[in-house]
Write a protein that holds these residues in place. Structure first.
Motif, PDB file in Angstrom:
ATOM      1  N   GLU A  79       0.832  -1.205   0.000  1.00  0.00           N
ATOM      2  CA  GLU A  79       0.000   0.000   0.000  1.00  0.00           C
ATOM      3  C   GLU A  79       0.868   1.257   0.000  1.00  0.00           C
ATOM      4  O   GLU A  79       0.583   2.233  -0.713  1.00  0.00           O
ATOM      5  N   MET A  80       1.924   1.259   0.799  1.00  0.00           N
ATOM      6  CA  MET A  80       2.817   2.416   0.854  1.00  0.00           C
ATOM      7  C   MET A  80       3.505   2.640  -0.487  1.00  0.00           C
ATOM      8  O   MET A  80       3.585   3.788  -0.971  1.00  0.00           O
ATOM      9  N   VAL A  81       3.986   1.561  -1.102  1.00  0.00           N
ATOM     10  CA  VAL A  81       4.669   1.676  -2.395  1.00  0.00           C
ATOM     11  C   VAL A  81       3.714   2.194  -3.458  1.00  0.00           C
ATOM     12  O   VAL A  81       4.057   3.093  -4.249  1.00  0.00           O
ATOM     13  N   ASN A  82       2.507   1.653  -3.493  1.00  0.00           N
ATOM     14  CA  ASN A  82       1.530   2.080  -4.509  1.00  0.00           C
ATOM     15  C   ASN A  82       1.148   3.551  -4.319  1.00  0.00           C
ATOM     16  O   ASN A  82       1.017   4.300  -5.294  1.00  0.00           O
ATOM     17  N   TRP A  83       0.962   3.973  -3.055  1.00  0.00           N
ATOM     18  CA  TRP A  83       0.611   5.377  -2.792  1.00  0.00           C
ATOM     19  C   TRP A  83       1.736   6.305  -3.218  1.00  0.00           C
ATOM     20  O   TRP A  83       1.477   7.340  -3.843  1.00  0.00           O
ATOM     21  N   ARG A  84       2.966   5.945  -2.871  1.00  0.00           N
ATOM     22  CA  ARG A  84       4.090   6.806  -3.257  1.00  0.00           C
ATOM     23  C   ARG A  84       4.216   6.904  -4.771  1.00  0.00           C
ATOM     24  O   ARG A  84       4.404   7.998  -5.315  1.00  0.00           O
ATOM     25  N   ASN A  85       4.125   5.768  -5.456  1.00  0.00           N
ATOM     26  CA  ASN A  85       4.241   5.786  -6.917  1.00  0.00           C
ATOM     27  C   ASN A  85       3.147   6.642  -7.554  1.00  0.00           C
ATOM     28  O   ASN A  85       3.384   7.312  -8.573  1.00  0.00           O
TER      29      ASN A  85
END
Length: 436
Positions: free
Chosen positions: A239-245
């Motif tokens: 979730e963190m990776v997807n939000w940052r991207n």
């Protein structure tokens, strides 16, 4: 004209001494006020010392590679007439300086060393004519290791005029404190470090630079001081990776700052530290100091390959854009060797992102005087079994290992494990709908 003393200024809360790197002026040179005349180095960063007034340098009292104490006179100068009044210190400040200078060193009675004491170890020789002026830093280290003043006086000193340096104490501790049990008896007592005559091999000799020597001292000191225990967890950062991207480009357009993972890590760790305040402590003898600020250090690589730890102060009180701006600024200053002392001091908890180098996980050494340090590994895609109400599914997830090294003197397994799990939970429970 009036004569002025150029003293080593205070350069940070925990800084008590510095090493002279290079004088940029010679005796007889004319200088202007605030002109850089000297470069010094501490165990954190290099700094420049400016001239306190305009005038002429009359005498240089210390040379390159000498270690000087805060407040010690390094040179004298003749100030120009129009500068004399402006640089004269008020009486109160002069009195304060005198008091401070008295605190800079502790005078001890000389210790007589017998012939029996000199033979404590075949590979270790006790010095008879020790300088018994010890800096506050040396006394502090001795106190933490329960080294008496008598034992301090037996440690060979390499500092200027026989002064004992912190590196001398670390080396002595590493050797097993061979003079710890020296007594006036024929046979030595206590454990002695054997002279093993190890074959260290042959090859090109590369001398450690000054910073690498200080890092080595700091790491050895940490391992001798804190019983290290390391715990591990695995976190799902999908979730963190997807939000940052999805938001990094818009974030940079709005705030002019790159959104790396480091600000997100700092933000989550600060929240976890707030939940577990006993992770945010240091040890002073038999006392535990619970810090009233959450200052997150972030281990950063320098161009030389050495590491330094710039600090995000009061990280729990700052929003993500502010943390991102500070992280980017500190990282840029580190790359250009522009960090100031205040920017590398005062950390209460440290993060080391070993994933930057491609490492899956790490076992970091505690950054003294803290009691814990977190290592974040590489974020790696992996097939994981996900549990849902309608059954299990295999999905590609962004996984990362976290490891926490903690000081088992004051942090037990329950506290260390609970804190580490809380950090992982903050990473995993990332709000995909959050705004910034």
């Amino acid at each position: 004209m009036s004569t002025l003393e150029i003293k080593l200024p205070r350069m940070g809360e925990s800084i008590s001494e510095a090493t002279i790197i290079n004088w940029l002026v010679n005796e007889g040179d004319e200088v202007t006020q605030d002109q850089v005349i000297l470069e010094v180095a501490t165990d954190k960063v290099d700094s420049e010392v400016p001239a306190p007034a305009s005038g002429k340098i009359t005498k240089l009292m210390v040379q390159a590679n000498e270690v000087v104490q805060v407040g010690q006179v390094m040179a004298t100068m003749e100030a120009s007439e129009n500068q004399s009044a402006s640089v004269t210190k008020p009486a109160e400040e002069k009195a304060s300086s005198k008091v401070d200078s008295k605190k800079e060193k502790v005078t001890l009675p000389k210790v007589k060393t017998s012939a029996a004491q000199k033979s404590t170890s075949k590979s270790y020789t006790l010095n008879e004519n020790q300088n018994t002026f010890f800096s506050p830093l040396v006394v502090s280290i001795a106190k933490e290791h329960h080294i008496s003043f008598e034992e301090l006086a037996r440690i060979p000193a390499t500092g200027n005029e026989g002064r004992l340096r912190k590196s001398d104490i670390f080396k002595y501790i590493e050797e097993g404190r061979p003079a710890q049990f020296a007594q006036s008896i024929p046979e030595p007592s206590g454990f002695q470090v054997p002279d093993l005559k190890l074959d260290k091999g042959k090859g090109r000799i590369v001398e450690m630079d000054r910073m690498r020597q200080m890092i080595a001292d700091h790491m050895v000191y940490s391992k001798h001081t804190s019983p290290h225990v390391t715990a591990y967890v695995e976190a799902d950062l999908t979730e963190m990776v997807n939000w940052r991207n999805a938001n990094k480009n818009a974030f940079q357009e709005k705030y002019g700052q790159r959104l790396t993972f480091t600000p997100l890590f700092v933000e989550a760790v600060a929240k976890a530290v707030k939940d577990f305040p006993m992770i945010n402590v240091s040890v002073d003898g038999k006392n535990i100091i619970v810090k009233d600020q959450i200052n997150i250090g972030m281990a950063t690589a320098l161009p030389s390959g050495n590491l330094i730890v710039p600090v995000v102060k009061n990280a729990d009180q700052k929003d993500l854009p502010t943390i991102a701006a500070e992280v980017n600024s500190l990282a840029e200053k580190a790359r250009n060797n522009k960090l100031k002392h205040d920017e590398t001091s005062g950390s209460s908890f440290t993060i080391s992102n070993v994933g930057t180098f491609g490492s899956i996980m790490g076992t970091p050494i505690i950054n003294q005087p803290e009691v814990a340090i977190l290592a974040t590994g590489i974020i790696k895609k992996r097939a994981e079994v996900m549990e849902y109400e309608d059954g299990d599914k295999i999905e590609i997830r962004q996984m990362m290992y976290l490891s926490l090294s903690f000081d088992h003197r004051v942090v037990d397994g329950f506290l260390g494990g609970s804190f580490l799990r809380r950090v992982a939970d903050y990473f995993e429970d990332f709000d995909m709908n959050r705004t910034y």
